[in-house]
Motif scaffolding. Structure first.
Motif, PDB file in Angstrom:
ATOM      1  N   TYR A   6       7.211 -10.806   1.330  1.00 30.64           N
ATOM      2  CA  TYR A   6       6.990 -11.309   2.694  1.00 30.64           C
ATOM      3  C   TYR A   6       6.430 -10.198   3.590  1.00 30.64           C
ATOM      4  O   TYR A   6       5.502 -10.403   4.336  1.00 30.64           O
ATOM      5  CB  TYR A   6       8.301 -11.810   3.298  1.00 30.64           C
ATOM      6  N   HIS A   7       7.025  -8.993   3.468  1.00 28.78           N
ATOM      7  CA  HIS A   7       6.647  -7.940   4.399  1.00 28.78           C
ATOM      8  C   HIS A   7       5.260  -7.376   4.162  1.00 28.78           C
ATOM      9  O   HIS A   7       4.689  -6.761   5.032  1.00 28.78           O
ATOM     10  CB  HIS A   7       7.697  -6.819   4.369  1.00 28.78           C
ATOM     11  N   SER A  48       2.609  -9.158   3.506  1.00 27.37           N
ATOM     12  CA  SER A  48       1.592 -10.203   3.650  1.00 27.37           C
ATOM     13  C   SER A  48       0.401  -9.735   4.487  1.00 27.37           C
ATOM     14  O   SER A  48      -0.738 -10.100   4.212  1.00 27.37           O
ATOM     15  CB  SER A  48       2.211 -11.462   4.247  1.00 27.37           C
ATOM     16  N   LEU A  49       0.649  -8.931   5.510  1.00 23.92           N
ATOM     17  CA  LEU A  49      -0.446  -8.448   6.372  1.00 23.92           C
ATOM     18  C   LEU A  49      -1.356  -7.494   5.604  1.00 23.92           C
ATOM     19  O   LEU A  49      -2.565  -7.493   5.796  1.00 23.92           O
ATOM     20  CB  LEU A  49       0.121  -7.715   7.586  1.00 23.92           C
ATOM     21  N   VAL A  50      -0.737  -6.688   4.743  1.00 24.11           N
ATOM     22  CA  VAL A  50      -1.482  -5.656   4.010  1.00 24.11           C
ATOM     23  C   VAL A  50      -2.533  -6.297   3.105  1.00 24.11           C
ATOM     24  O   VAL A  50      -3.619  -5.770   2.928  1.00 24.11           O
ATOM     25  CB  VAL A  50      -0.501  -4.786   3.188  1.00 24.11           C
ATOM     26  N   GLN A  57      -4.230  -8.867   3.656  1.00 25.66           N
ATOM     27  CA  GLN A  57      -5.295  -9.574   4.372  1.00 25.66           C
ATOM     28  C   GLN A  57      -6.536  -8.746   4.631  1.00 25.66           C
ATOM     29  O   GLN A  57      -7.621  -9.287   4.771  1.00 25.66           O
ATOM     30  CB  GLN A  57      -4.765 -10.018   5.730  1.00 25.66           C
ATOM     31  N   ASN A  84      -3.875   0.707   2.564  1.00 24.64           N
ATOM     32  CA  ASN A  84      -3.548  -0.240   3.640  1.00 24.64           C
ATOM     33  C   ASN A  84      -2.071  -0.166   4.007  1.00 24.64           C
ATOM     34  O   ASN A  84      -1.709  -0.260   5.185  1.00 24.64           O
ATOM     35  CB  ASN A  84      -3.905  -1.672   3.231  1.00 24.64           C
ATOM     36  N   ALA A 141      -1.492   2.799   6.081  1.00 19.98           N
ATOM     37  CA  ALA A 141      -1.990   2.540   7.441  1.00 19.98           C
ATOM     38  C   ALA A 141      -1.088   1.600   8.224  1.00 19.98           C
ATOM     39  O   ALA A 141      -1.121   1.586   9.454  1.00 19.98           O
ATOM     40  CB  ALA A 141      -3.397   1.959   7.367  1.00 19.98           C
ATOM     41  N   SER A 142      -0.272   0.830   7.512  1.00 16.97           N
ATOM     42  CA  SER A 142       0.604  -0.114   8.225  1.00 16.97           C
ATOM     43  C   SER A 142       1.830   0.584   8.822  1.00 16.97           C
ATOM     44  O   SER A 142       2.584  -0.029   9.570  1.00 16.97           O
ATOM     45  CB  SER A 142       1.047  -1.236   7.287  1.00 16.97           C
ATOM     46  N   GLN A 143       2.036   1.849   8.455  1.00 10.66           N
ATOM     47  CA  GLN A 143       3.139   2.618   9.039  1.00 10.66           C
ATOM     48  C   GLN A 143       2.571   3.559  10.097  1.00 10.66           C
ATOM     49  O   GLN A 143       1.386   3.895  10.048  1.00 10.66           O
ATOM     50  CB  GLN A 143       3.840   3.454   7.966  1.00 10.66           C
ATOM     51  N   ALA A 158       9.167 -14.181   8.359  1.00 10.39           N
ATOM     52  CA  ALA A 158       7.935 -13.649   7.791  1.00 10.39           C
ATOM     53  C   ALA A 158       7.013 -14.747   7.266  1.00 10.39           C
ATOM     54  O   ALA A 158       5.794 -14.593   7.275  1.00 10.39           O
ATOM     55  CB  ALA A 158       8.271 -12.671   6.688  1.00 10.39           C
ATOM     56  N   THR A 216      -0.427  -0.432  14.715  1.00 18.64           N
ATOM     57  CA  THR A 216      -0.731   0.594  13.706  1.00 18.64           C
ATOM     58  C   THR A 216      -2.226   0.543  13.389  1.00 18.64           C
ATOM     59  O   THR A 216      -2.941  -0.354  13.848  1.00 18.64           O
ATOM     60  CB  THR A 216       0.070   0.350  12.419  1.00 18.64           C
ATOM     61  N   LEU A 217      -2.660   1.485  12.559  1.00 19.93           N
ATOM     62  CA  LEU A 217      -4.071   1.552  12.176  1.00 19.93           C
ATOM     63  C   LEU A 217      -4.487   0.293  11.403  1.00 19.93           C
ATOM     64  O   LEU A 217      -5.589  -0.225  11.581  1.00 19.93           O
ATOM     65  CB  LEU A 217      -4.278   2.798  11.306  1.00 19.93           C
ATOM     66  N   LEU A 218      -3.598  -0.188  10.558  1.00 17.87           N
ATOM     67  CA  LEU A 218      -3.897  -1.394   9.783  1.00 17.87           C
ATOM     68  C   LEU A 218      -4.092  -2.585  10.702  1.00 17.87           C
ATOM     69  O   LEU A 218      -5.030  -3.382  10.520  1.00 17.87           O
ATOM     70  CB  LEU A 218      -2.756  -1.687   8.798  1.00 17.87           C
TER      71      LEU A 218
END
Lengths: 323, 307
Positions: free
Chosen positions: A31-32, A34-36, A38, A166, A169-171, B110, B170-172
């Motif tokens: 679930y967590h 999911s953005l990565v 995309q 990715n 970058a999400s952190q 989520a 964030t950057l992403l």
């Protein structure tokens, strides 16, 4: 026989509980991230070096070179004297030349490509006697500050490096992260050498990252185990063994479900095998943790004093956080 | 009893094999259905005349909603301009967004965020009203996805929504927002973003400068290095390095001194990658770092592994 039945029953019960916890953690990670998944293409600010330690074939390197992420490189640590027949041909194929390696202790030679198309290939000739230094040398040679460590014949997934970049970058950039896959083969992403505090945010991902080449022994054992228990139950006439077999079947069924949900081109038996290996590793880690908590080892600042139970330790941590 | 035992014993290997066959068959059939749906939608988009409502409704009757949603997302990532308008028309007539909206309303946490991000691929103004309802959600991911959906639905107000977002992005997330804004043809001017006082807009500006290697952004990036926000300062420094800007200034020296050692090392590697010489970086580094920098350069990285 009665004792064996009880032990088997308890073991199967523990395995089922462990499997449920494992599947829940996998589901939460899926679930967590999911953005990565995309983002198409990479992020120019982040680079990842993949370090392969002593592979037996060139397949891991070829898989890494197929990665489209531009800010990535493949560092192969191998003993060229022993594996000249396999890796010797890499030197002319990738136009590799020897470069300065005086700052790397124990390294026989360092090769980089002088051809722009293969600029991402780095070969480190490290004698097998210095095997334990391979990870450290790989980090020192790496051009980027994040390294993805792969053991032996682990083949990376086509989008693994892009995914890692990715995820980094999400952190927020001040957080050093360490990443392991819940379902894939032994692959570990971590911050480079210069993280003196050694502290990193430990993340787990549902992405496979890499797959191990080779047999499916663990998967077959897991599938055949209930069969053996059923036969034993039939011969002995013990109902407890029948129940154990049923619980084992449910456990393996859970892993079959996870294997079906993992997005990859690999066959289901290879997936099941790798996931089961990860599960055994996960169980061993849990057992070690419980053992350490009761024994009271030197496990960082949160180490409990000897004789303090897990609950007391939790309470102490809670109080510390409250303060 | 013997037969039953043997049956049970063989159940699991049989189940594994059946699962393998069923799973691969299902995947193949689903991919085939998505490919057919993509082909049909593409035909409608590329047709010379505007497709009639009947033609579009026929799609809805022919394909299940899951397949339609996946196909629309696949196409939306690859088209722009007038083709996007045609796709929005198909989405509206086939009522695809209502399927997603229904699912969003019946999901939590989520999963809701994931569905909202799917909704953001459908550039249709109707979805904005739905997304606005989730902007105050507790879960951060859901809030971000709702904001991304609003950016997608109303590209003219994208900057306003990003500036209003109450969490540091964030950057992403900056990359995802840029992807959405580019897809919907929203104007992206980097200068107003870089000179803005809003942290999220600054991040977006930094990402754009790095992604497109905009050398003209150098003075703005130099200013951002002095920002109080450490993350913005660090990323501005990294971007400045990527566009081969001047990194020998006293401001950069001060900023580097305040950074964590792992960030300094990342910067050092980044500078080596971008072909900076030891002389240009020497004033910024400590003795130990200077040795490391020299070792990296001496291993001929600069000559061979340059971007």
């Amino acid at each position: 026989m009665q004792l064996i039945s009880v032990i088997l029953f308890l073991l199967s019960l523990v395995a089922l509980v462990g499997a449920i916890v494992f599947v829940v953690s996998w589901q939460r990670n899926s679930y967590h991230s999911s953005l990565v998944h995309q983002l198409r293409g990479g992020i120019a600010h982040i680079g990842v070096s993949a370090v392969v330690e002593y592979p037996e074939t060139t397949a891991p390197l070829v898989a890494l070179l197929e990665e489209e992420y531009p800010r990535s490189e493949a560092v192969v640590v191998t003993d060229l004297e022993r594996s000249r027949s396999t890796f010797g041909e890499l030197i002319p194929r990738y136009h590799l030349i020897r470069v300065n390696h005086s700052h790397l202790d124990g390294v026989r030679a360092l090769y980089r490509s002088r051809h722009r198309a293969y600029r991402r290939v780095v070969v480190v000739d490290l004698p097998t006697e210095h095997r334990e230094q391979a990870a450290k040398i790989g980090k020192r040679v790496a051009s980027y500050d994040y390294t993805l460590h792969l053991q032996g014949e682990s083949i990376v997934e086509p989008d693994a490096i892009t995914y890692c970049a990715n995820l980094i970058a999400s952190q927020h950039s001040s957080t050093a992260i360490s990443l392991r896959s819940v379902v894939g083969a032994s692959a570990h992403l971590e911050k480079g050498l210069h993280n003196p505090s050694g502290r990193a945010l430990q993340l787990y991902t549902d992405h496979a990252l890499a797959w191990q080449r080779g047999g499916v022994g663990v998967a077959l054992t897991a599938i055949l185990l209930p069969m053996a228990i059923v036969i034993a139950a039939h011969l002995s006439g013990s109902w407890l063994l029948f129940i154990s077999a049923a619980i084992t079947m449910v456990t393996v069924g859970l892993f079959l479900y996870v294997s079906c949900r993992v997005v990859t081109e690999k066959g289901i038996f290879i997936r099941l095998d790798t996931i089961l290996r990860n599960f055994y590793r996960y169980l061993i880690e849990r057992v070690k943790k419980i053992h350490y908590l009761y024994k009271g080892g030197e496990y960082g600042n949160n180490a409990p004093a000897k004789g303090i139970s897990i609950l007391q330790n939790r309470q102490r941590n809670h109080n510390r956080r409250a303060l | 009893m013997t037969n039953e035992a043997i049956l049970i014993a063989f159940a699991l290997p049989l189940a594994a094999t059946v699962t393998q066959v069923a799973h691969s068959t299902y995947k193949r059939l689903r991919n085939y259905a998505v490919a057919r749906c993509v082909w049909r939608i593409s035909n409608l988009i590329m047709a010379e005349e505007e497709p009639s409502d009947e033609e579009m409704r026929a799609l809805r009757l022919r394909f299940p909603s899951d397949i339609m949603v996946d196909s629309v997302i696949f196409i939306a990532e690859k088209i722009y301009g007038y083709a996007l308008y045609r796709l929005a028309l198909i989405v509206e007539v086939c009522e695809i967004e209502y399927v997603l909206i229904y699912r969003i309303r019946h999901s939590k946490g989520a999963a809701k965020a994931r569905l909202l991000s799917k909704l953001s691929a459908m550039s249709h103004t109707l979805i904005a009203e739905e997304a606005e309802a989730y902007i105050g959600e507790e879960d951060r991911n859901t809030r971000f996805c709702a904001m991304a959906t609003l950016v997608s639905a109303r590209p003219d107000r994208a900057i306003h929504y990003i500036a209003k977002f109450d969490e540091p992005i964030t950057l992403l997330e900056a990359a995802l927002l840029t992807q959405l804004m580019r897809r919907n043809g929203a104007p992206i001017a980097y200068t107003p973003l870089l000179i803005s006082q809003n942290r999220n807009l600054q991040m977006l500006g930094i990402y754009l400068s790095g992604h497109f290697s905009i050398a003209d952004a150098e003075p703005h990036l130099q200013r951002l290095i002095e920002e109080e926000d450490k993350e913005v300062a660090y990323l501005a420094l990294q971007t400045l390095c990527s566009i081969r800007g001047n990194i020998s200034t006293s401001q950069i020296k001060d900023a580097l001194q305040q950074m964590a050692s792992h960030q300094r090392f990342s910067f050092l590697l980044h500078a080596v990658q971008n072909c900076y010489s030891l002389r240009s970086c020497a004033p910024l580094l400590t003795t130990e770092e200077r040795t490391l920098f020299a070792q990296q350069i001496n291993s001929y990285k600069c000559r061979i592994v340059c971007n």
